[in-house]
Design a protein around this motif. Structure first.
Motif, PDB file in Angstrom:
ATOM      1  N   ALA A  76       0.823  -1.204   0.000  1.00 16.69           N
ATOM      2  CA  ALA A  76       0.000   0.000   0.000  1.00 16.69           C
ATOM      3  C   ALA A  76       0.864   1.264   0.000  1.00 16.69           C
ATOM      4  N   SER A  77       2.172   1.093   0.100  1.00 19.66           N
ATOM      5  CA  SER A  77       3.092   2.228   0.148  1.00 19.66           C
ATOM      6  C   SER A  77       3.459   2.689  -1.260  1.00 19.66           C
ATOM      7  N   SER A  78       4.026   3.873  -1.321  1.00 21.99           N
ATOM      8  CA  SER A  78       4.493   4.389  -2.608  1.00 21.99           C
ATOM      9  C   SER A  78       5.757   3.634  -3.030  1.00 21.99           C
ATOM     10  N   ARG A  79       6.108   3.739  -4.294  1.00 23.19           N
ATOM     11  CA  ARG A  79       7.315   3.082  -4.794  1.00 23.19           C
ATOM     12  C   ARG A  79       8.549   3.557  -4.032  1.00 23.19           C
ATOM     13  N   ASN A  80       8.607   4.840  -3.744  1.00 21.97           N
ATOM     14  CA  ASN A  80       9.740   5.405  -3.033  1.00 21.97           C
ATOM     15  C   ASN A  80       9.835   4.833  -1.614  1.00 21.97           C
ATOM     16  N   GLU A  81       8.696   4.727  -0.934  1.00 21.32           N
ATOM     17  CA  GLU A  81       8.691   4.155   0.421  1.00 21.32           C
ATOM     18  C   GLU A  81       9.116   2.691   0.403  1.00 21.32           C
ATOM     19  N   ILE A  82       8.654   1.958  -0.586  1.00 25.59           N
ATOM     20  CA  ILE A  82       9.041   0.547  -0.708  1.00 25.59           C
ATOM     21  C   ILE A  82      10.543   0.442  -0.928  1.00 25.59           C
ATOM     22  N   TYR A  83      11.067   1.267  -1.808  1.00 23.18           N
ATOM     23  CA  TYR A  83      12.504   1.261  -2.075  1.00 23.18           C
ATOM     24  C   TYR A  83      13.293   1.563  -0.802  1.00 23.18           C
ATOM     25  N   ASN A  84      12.830   2.532  -0.042  1.00 28.02           N
ATOM     26  CA  ASN A  84      13.517   2.918   1.192  1.00 28.02           C
ATOM     27  C   ASN A  84      13.434   1.835   2.272  1.00 28.02           C
ATOM     28  N   GLN A  85      12.513   0.910   2.136  1.00 30.28           N
ATOM     29  CA  GLN A  85      12.335  -0.168   3.115  1.00 30.28           C
ATOM     30  C   GLN A  85      12.889  -1.509   2.623  1.00 30.28           C
ATOM     31  N   CYS A  86      13.701  -1.490   1.564  1.00 32.48           N
ATOM     32  CA  CYS A  86      14.154  -2.758   0.974  1.00 32.48           C
ATOM     33  C   CYS A  86      14.927  -3.626   1.975  1.00 32.48           C
ATOM     34  N   ASN A  87      15.712  -3.023   2.853  1.00 33.76           N
ATOM     35  CA  ASN A  87      16.456  -3.804   3.843  1.00 33.76           C
ATOM     36  C   ASN A  87      15.493  -4.480   4.826  1.00 33.76           C
ATOM     37  N   LYS A  88      14.465  -3.756   5.242  1.00 36.03           N
ATOM     38  CA  LYS A  88      13.488  -4.328   6.166  1.00 36.03           C
ATOM     39  C   LYS A  88      12.690  -5.437   5.491  1.00 36.03           C
ATOM     40  N   ILE A  89      12.373  -5.252   4.224  1.00 36.07           N
ATOM     41  CA  ILE A  89      11.647  -6.288   3.479  1.00 36.07           C
ATOM     42  C   ILE A  89      12.473  -7.566   3.434  1.00 36.07           C
ATOM     43  N   ARG A  90      13.749  -7.447   3.122  1.00 41.57           N
ATOM     44  CA  ARG A  90      14.633  -8.620   3.090  1.00 41.57           C
ATOM     45  C   ARG A  90      14.708  -9.271   4.468  1.00 41.57           C
ATOM     46  N   PHE A  91      14.827  -8.462   5.503  1.00 40.30           N
ATOM     47  CA  PHE A  91      14.873  -8.975   6.865  1.00 40.30           C
ATOM     48  C   PHE A  91      13.628  -9.805   7.176  1.00 40.30           C
ATOM     49  N   VAL A  92      12.463  -9.240   6.911  1.00 36.35           N
ATOM     50  CA  VAL A  92      11.196  -9.928   7.200  1.00 36.35           C
ATOM     51  C   VAL A  92      11.095 -11.218   6.390  1.00 36.35           C
ATOM     52  N   GLU A  93      11.487 -11.180   5.125  1.00 35.26           N
ATOM     53  CA  GLU A  93      11.429 -12.389   4.289  1.00 35.26           C
ATOM     54  C   GLU A  93      12.331 -13.487   4.841  1.00 35.26           C
ATOM     55  N   CYS A  94      13.536 -13.144   5.261  1.00 37.95           N
ATOM     56  CA  CYS A  94      14.462 -14.146   5.807  1.00 37.95           C
ATOM     57  C   CYS A  94      13.933 -14.746   7.105  1.00 37.95           C
ATOM     58  N   LEU A  95      13.431 -13.900   7.990  1.00 39.66           N
ATOM     59  CA  LEU A  95      12.899 -14.382   9.261  1.00 39.66           C
ATOM     60  C   LEU A  95      11.652 -15.235   9.043  1.00 39.66           C
ATOM     61  N   HIS A  96      10.799 -14.800   8.142  1.00 37.69           N
ATOM     62  CA  HIS A  96       9.588 -15.555   7.826  1.00 37.69           C
ATOM     63  C   HIS A  96       9.946 -16.946   7.309  1.00 37.69           C
ATOM     64  N   GLU A  97      10.908 -17.009   6.404  1.00 36.95           N
ATOM     65  CA  GLU A  97      11.332 -18.296   5.865  1.00 36.95           C
ATOM     66  C   GLU A  97      11.842 -19.213   6.970  1.00 36.95           C
ATOM     67  N   TYR A  98      12.619 -18.675   7.901  1.00 34.17           N
ATOM     68  CA  TYR A  98      13.157 -19.480   9.000  1.00 34.17           C
ATOM     69  C   TYR A  98      12.030 -20.102   9.828  1.00 34.17           C
ATOM     70  N   VAL A  99      11.057 -19.297  10.196  1.00 30.99           N
ATOM     71  CA  VAL A  99       9.991 -19.784  11.075  1.00 30.99           C
ATOM     72  C   VAL A  99       9.037 -20.727  10.333  1.00 30.99           C
ATOM     73  N   ILE A 100       8.721 -20.423   9.099  1.00 35.90           N
ATOM     74  CA  ILE A 100       7.714 -21.194   8.373  1.00 35.90           C
ATOM     75  C   ILE A 100       8.272 -22.504   7.808  1.00 35.90           C
ATOM     76  N   TYR A 101       9.500 -22.484   7.307  1.00 39.13           N
ATOM     77  CA  TYR A 101      10.032 -23.662   6.619  1.00 39.13           C
ATOM     78  C   TYR A 101      10.989 -24.513   7.447  1.00 39.13           C
ATOM     79  N   ASN A 102      11.480 -23.989   8.535  1.00 36.70           N
ATOM     80  CA  ASN A 102      12.405 -24.752   9.376  1.00 36.70           C
ATOM     81  C   ASN A 102      11.614 -25.780  10.180  1.00 36.70           C
ATOM     82  N   ARG A 103      11.945 -27.026  10.009  1.00 41.24           N
ATOM     83  CA  ARG A 103      11.231 -28.108  10.706  1.00 41.24           C
ATOM     84  C   ARG A 103      11.722 -28.308  12.130  1.00 41.24           C
ATOM     85  N   GLU A 104      12.815 -27.693  12.476  1.00 40.58           N
ATOM     86  CA  GLU A 104      13.421 -27.924  13.793  1.00 40.58           C
ATOM     87  C   GLU A 104      13.736 -26.610  14.508  1.00 40.58           C
ATOM     88  N   VAL A 105      12.770 -25.721  14.629  1.00 37.08           N
ATOM     89  CA  VAL A 105      12.999 -24.496  15.390  1.00 37.08           C
ATOM     90  C   VAL A 105      13.135 -24.892  16.856  1.00 37.08           C
TER      91      VAL A 105
END
Length: 107
Positions: free
Chosen positions: A29-58
């Motif tokens: 829902a953010s503007s393109r500029n806001e999304i670009y400025n949040q690219c590091n946070k987006i990557r962070f959330v994606e990595c953490l999400h993958e760990y919790v959702i796909y890791n069978r041995e948390v």
């Protein structure tokens, strides 16, 4: 074959999915500029999400500490990530390093 998930694992996954979906909604829902400025946070959330959702041995200690977050899990962990430039999130081992740093911060 997938092992049986405990109630806490299921609760954590549901919570993380809900927070993830809300984060994506806010980003899209953010503007393109806001999304670009949040690219590091987006990557962070994606990595953490993958760990919790796909890791069978948390490990249990991580499940308990994440369920104990008073606010958004992603926001609380992102704050720790920003405070320590040595923390990385590219691998599951890196994520566990972040979780250990979060545990130390809470102590």
């Amino acid at each position: 074959m997938r092992r049986f998930m405990s109630d806490d694992e299921q609760r954590l996954r549901q919570r993380m999915e809900h927070e993830y979906d809300y984060f994506k909604y806010r980003m899209l829902a953010s503007s393109r500029n806001e999304i670009y400025n949040q690219c590091n946070k987006i990557r962070f959330v994606e990595c953490l999400h993958e760990y919790v959702i796909y890791n069978r041995e948390v490990p249990r200690k991580y499940i308990e500490v994440l369920l104990g977050c008073s606010g958004s899990v992603y926001e609380e962990l992102y704050a720790v990530y920003l405070k320590d430039e040595s923390i990385k999130v590219g691998t599951w081992d890196d994520i566990e390093g972040l979780l250990n740093a979060y545990i130390r911060c809470r102590s």
